[in-house]
Write a protein that holds these residues in place. Structure first.
Motif, PDB file in Angstrom:
ATOM      1  N   ALA A 253       0.817  -1.211  -0.094  1.00  0.00           N
ATOM      2  CA  ALA A 253       0.135  -0.127  -0.019  1.00  0.00           C
ATOM      3  C   ALA A 253       0.829   1.348   0.065  1.00  0.00           C
ATOM      4  O   ALA A 253       0.610   2.234  -0.529  1.00  0.00           O
ATOM      5  CB  ALA A 253      -0.863   0.127   1.330  1.00  0.00           C
ATOM      6  N   THR A 254       2.036   1.197   0.747  1.00  0.00           N
ATOM      7  CA  THR A 254       2.845   2.303   0.676  1.00  0.00           C
ATOM      8  C   THR A 254       3.418   2.700  -0.644  1.00  0.00           C
ATOM      9  O   THR A 254       3.527   3.785  -1.106  1.00  0.00           O
ATOM     10  CB  THR A 254       4.042   1.928   1.541  1.00  0.00           C
ATOM     11  OG1 THR A 254       3.686   2.097   3.085  1.00  0.00           O
ATOM     12  CG2 THR A 254       5.083   3.159   1.722  1.00  0.00           C
ATOM     13  N   ALA A 255       3.646   1.772  -1.230  1.00  0.00           N
ATOM     14  CA  ALA A 255       4.254   2.067  -2.664  1.00  0.00           C
ATOM     15  C   ALA A 255       3.355   2.676  -3.787  1.00  0.00           C
ATOM     16  O   ALA A 255       3.410   3.533  -4.405  1.00  0.00           O
ATOM     17  CB  ALA A 255       4.716   0.652  -3.468  1.00  0.00           C
ATOM     18  N   LYS A 262       3.406  11.440  -5.306  1.00  0.00           N
ATOM     19  CA  LYS A 262       4.497  12.143  -6.264  1.00  0.00           C
ATOM     20  C   LYS A 262       3.675  12.718  -7.460  1.00  0.00           C
ATOM     21  O   LYS A 262       4.061  13.717  -7.818  1.00  0.00           O
ATOM     22  CB  LYS A 262       5.290  10.990  -6.684  1.00  0.00           C
ATOM     23  CG  LYS A 262       6.348  11.329  -7.485  1.00  0.00           C
ATOM     24  CD  LYS A 262       7.212  10.446  -8.110  1.00  0.00           C
ATOM     25  CE  LYS A 262       8.565  10.902  -8.829  1.00  0.00           C
ATOM     26  NZ  LYS A 262       9.431   9.619  -9.193  1.00  0.00           N
ATOM     27  N   ALA A 263       2.766  12.161  -7.945  1.00  0.00           N
ATOM     28  CA  ALA A 263       2.169  12.455  -9.270  1.00  0.00           C
ATOM     29  C   ALA A 263       0.853  13.453  -9.130  1.00  0.00           C
ATOM     30  O   ALA A 263       0.769  14.458  -9.758  1.00  0.00           O
ATOM     31  CB  ALA A 263       1.439  11.035  -9.780  1.00  0.00           C
ATOM     32  N   ALA A 264       0.066  13.585  -7.945  1.00  0.00           N
ATOM     33  CA  ALA A 264      -0.816  14.496  -8.005  1.00  0.00           C
ATOM     34  C   ALA A 264      -1.415  14.622  -6.369  1.00  0.00           C
ATOM     35  O   ALA A 264      -2.478  14.238  -6.168  1.00  0.00           O
ATOM     36  CB  ALA A 264      -2.087  13.787  -8.703  1.00  0.00           C
ATOM     37  N   PRO A 265      -0.499  15.410  -5.632  1.00  0.00           N
ATOM     38  CA  PRO A 265      -0.893  15.350  -4.399  1.00  0.00           C
ATOM     39  C   PRO A 265      -2.138  16.485  -3.971  1.00  0.00           C
ATOM     40  O   PRO A 265      -2.626  16.202  -2.824  1.00  0.00           O
ATOM     41  CB  PRO A 265       0.594  16.221  -3.621  1.00  0.00           C
ATOM     42  CG  PRO A 265       0.980  16.723  -4.821  1.00  0.00           C
ATOM     43  CD  PRO A 265       0.749  15.943  -5.914  1.00  0.00           C
ATOM     44  N   GLU A 266      -2.414  17.274  -4.824  1.00  0.00           N
ATOM     45  CA  GLU A 266      -3.646  18.032  -5.004  1.00  0.00           C
ATOM     46  C   GLU A 266      -5.028  17.487  -5.289  1.00  0.00           C
ATOM     47  O   GLU A 266      -5.878  18.145  -5.193  1.00  0.00           O
ATOM     48  CB  GLU A 266      -3.276  19.321  -6.017  1.00  0.00           C
ATOM     49  CG  GLU A 266      -3.627  18.872  -7.461  1.00  0.00           C
ATOM     50  CD  GLU A 266      -2.395  17.948  -8.021  1.00  0.00           C
ATOM     51  OE1 GLU A 266      -2.719  17.985  -9.211  1.00  0.00           O
ATOM     52  OE2 GLU A 266      -1.708  17.769  -7.585  1.00  0.00           O
ATOM     53  N   LEU A 294       0.649   7.980   6.925  1.00  0.00           N
ATOM     54  CA  LEU A 294       0.598   9.339   6.317  1.00  0.00           C
ATOM     55  C   LEU A 294       1.938   9.863   6.186  1.00  0.00           C
ATOM     56  O   LEU A 294       2.293  10.715   5.298  1.00  0.00           O
ATOM     57  CB  LEU A 294      -0.496  10.261   6.443  1.00  0.00           C
ATOM     58  CG  LEU A 294      -0.954  11.541   5.754  1.00  0.00           C
ATOM     59  CD1 LEU A 294      -1.242  10.867   4.249  1.00  0.00           C
ATOM     60  CD2 LEU A 294      -1.918  12.339   6.116  1.00  0.00           C
ATOM     61  N   SER A 295       2.789  10.066   7.204  1.00  0.00           N
ATOM     62  CA  SER A 295       4.021  10.687   7.068  1.00  0.00           C
ATOM     63  C   SER A 295       5.140   9.974   6.578  1.00  0.00           C
ATOM     64  O   SER A 295       6.157  10.716   6.220  1.00  0.00           O
ATOM     65  CB  SER A 295       4.512  10.895   8.888  1.00  0.00           C
ATOM     66  OG  SER A 295       4.726   9.610   9.272  1.00  0.00           O
ATOM     67  N   VAL A 296       4.748   8.440   6.304  1.00  0.00           N
ATOM     68  CA  VAL A 296       5.677   7.861   5.175  1.00  0.00           C
ATOM     69  C   VAL A 296       5.140   8.036   3.841  1.00  0.00           C
ATOM     70  O   VAL A 296       5.994   8.098   2.749  1.00  0.00           O
ATOM     71  CB  VAL A 296       5.579   6.191   5.500  1.00  0.00           C
ATOM     72  CG1 VAL A 296       6.516   5.474   4.619  1.00  0.00           C
ATOM     73  CG2 VAL A 296       6.076   6.025   6.919  1.00  0.00           C
ATOM     74  N   TRP A 297       4.017   8.172   3.649  1.00  0.00           N
ATOM     75  CA  TRP A 297       3.562   8.235   2.289  1.00  0.00           C
ATOM     76  C   TRP A 297       3.575   9.541   1.823  1.00  0.00           C
ATOM     77  O   TRP A 297       4.023  10.012   0.602  1.00  0.00           O
ATOM     78  CB  TRP A 297       1.745   8.265   2.332  1.00  0.00           C
ATOM     79  CG  TRP A 297       1.634   6.753   2.478  1.00  0.00           C
ATOM     80  CD1 TRP A 297       2.371   5.535   2.858  1.00  0.00           C
ATOM     81  CD2 TRP A 297       0.121   6.005   2.861  1.00  0.00           C
ATOM     82  NE1 TRP A 297       1.765   4.373   3.008  1.00  0.00           N
ATOM     83  CE2 TRP A 297       0.311   4.791   2.939  1.00  0.00           C
ATOM     84  CE3 TRP A 297      -1.192   6.519   2.800  1.00  0.00           C
ATOM     85  CZ2 TRP A 297      -0.434   3.904   3.327  1.00  0.00           C
ATOM     86  CZ3 TRP A 297      -2.253   5.665   3.101  1.00  0.00           C
ATOM     87  CH2 TRP A 297      -2.139   4.336   3.043  1.00  0.00           C
ATOM     88  N   ALA A 298       3.492  10.760   2.534  1.00  0.00           N
ATOM     89  CA  ALA A 298       3.750  12.095   2.205  1.00  0.00           C
ATOM     90  C   ALA A 298       4.424  12.676   3.419  1.00  0.00           C
ATOM     91  O   ALA A 298       4.172  13.450   4.147  1.00  0.00           O
ATOM     92  CB  ALA A 298       2.482  12.802   2.195  1.00  0.00           C
ATOM     93  N   PRO A 299       6.028  12.637   3.129  1.00  0.00           N
ATOM     94  CA  PRO A 299       6.872  13.091   4.283  1.00  0.00           C
ATOM     95  C   PRO A 299       7.021  14.651   4.430  1.00  0.00           C
ATOM     96  O   PRO A 299       7.260  15.094   5.374  1.00  0.00           O
ATOM     97  CB  PRO A 299       8.301  12.411   3.681  1.00  0.00           C
ATOM     98  CG  PRO A 299       7.975  11.430   2.620  1.00  0.00           C
ATOM     99  CD  PRO A 299       6.628  11.925   2.176  1.00  0.00           C
TER     100      PRO A 299
END
Length: 319
Positions: A253-255, A262-266, A294-299
């Motif tokens: 799931a993390t990957a 990376k592609a579309a945080p917005e 979430l801190s790993v998915w979006a550092p």
């Protein structure tokens, strides 16, 4: 009154995962918390939720007040609003999007009652059929509903069908609602042409549910990515345990999540999926750990703030 209260729509890698787990193991225990039903553990998350952080995917089951029609799905117990408030206290979120679960079929009263009781910090996603009246759509909109859900992954318990998607999309498009999809990656591929011609925004549950081990390499991920790039869709960073065969800390799931960040945080929002209806008890996920993921998915803190606060404001019309 409710319309005024809610407002209108002016509307990392395996290495990083290892570090995350090591940190979890070495962290000092947090202050003891009230036990949250349908959730493992009692510690607080290490990640501090920002002001106005939104949990954009959870369900209310309140059979004491709202009876559920017969369903092959076993409904979670102790999963009404008072129990969910304990989860909010534990992880620190204050805004919430309540999604009508399959056990209630097209009966949305438990959802809109919880929205009313929570007030301006709550919105909802309903389940409806094409024969719904215009008056009922207006009532749901005034009650805080902002989209409809198609949960199609398990045909045995589904209460909607793919042929309903386009007729309902035409009905809700003028209201600015979106369609939320909970379906397998293979179904996304099969329905790709339908999805691309819908007049509404789309939201994909649980990282898009791509088959494993393909994950982000599956064609369904490419389809969802294309819709994100066109600003026609959103993805819920939720259901980590649904997208992992290995289990905690859910590296598959993390990957997938990191690829979306990376592609579309917005175009991303986060959800707990409490009370985890697809994870049979007593081995429910640890919601503090899910939030810490979430801190790993979006550092990056700015990106996390966007996922937790700004994106939900844009999608659901939080004031």
């Amino acid at each position: 009154m409710m319309e005024e209260q809610i407002g209108r729509r002016d509307f990392l890698t395996a290495g990083a995962t290892t570090l995350f787990v090591t940190g979890m193991a070495q962290a000092s225990p947090a202050h003891a918390q009230d036990v949250v039903p349908n959730s493992s553990g009692t510690e607080l998350p290490k990640l501090k939720a920002p002001v106005n952080a939104a949990d954009c995917h959870m369900h209310i089951y309140d059979p004491a007040r709202f009876a559920m029609p017969p369903s092959p799905r076993v409904a979670p117990e102790n999963a009404a609003l008072p129990q969910y408030r304990l989860l909010q206290k534990r992880i620190g979120t204050t805004r919430v999007v309540i999604v009508t679960p399959r056990n209630y079929a097209t009966q949305n009263e438990a959802t809109i009652t919880a929205i009313r009781e929570l007030g301006r910090n709550a919105r909802g996603v309903a389940v409806i059929h094409p024969d719904i009246s215009d008056a009922e759509l207006r009532r749901l909109d005034a009650a805080g509903i902002r989209g409809i859900r198609f949960s199609l992954g398990d045909p045995a318990s589904a209460v909607v069908t793919p042929d309903m998607i386009e007729p309902l999309a035409k009905r809700i498009a003028p209201m600015g609602w979106h369609i939320q999809f909970n379906m397998a990656g293979e179904q996304i591929v099969a329905l790709a042409d339908v999805l691309r011609r819908l007049p509404t925004q789309m939201v994909f549950d649980h990282l898009g549910n791509p088959p494993l081990p393909a994950g982000a390499s599956h064609p369904s991920h490419t389809i969802v990515r294309g819709l994100l790039d066109q600003r026609r869709a959103w993805v819920k960073l939720s259901g980590a345990y649904l997208n992992s065969r290995i289990g905690p800390p859910y590296p598959e799931a993390t990957a997938i999540a990191q690829a979306f960040v990376k592609a579309a945080p917005e175009r991303l929002v986060w959800g707990s999926d409490w009370p985890h209806p697809t994870s049979p008890g007593p081995n429910k996920p640890d919601d503090a750990m899910l939030f810490d993921l979430l801190s790993v998915w979006a550092p990056d803190e700015t990106v996390r703030h966007r996922i937790l606060v700004e994106n939900p404001e844009a999608l659901y019309g939080f004031a």
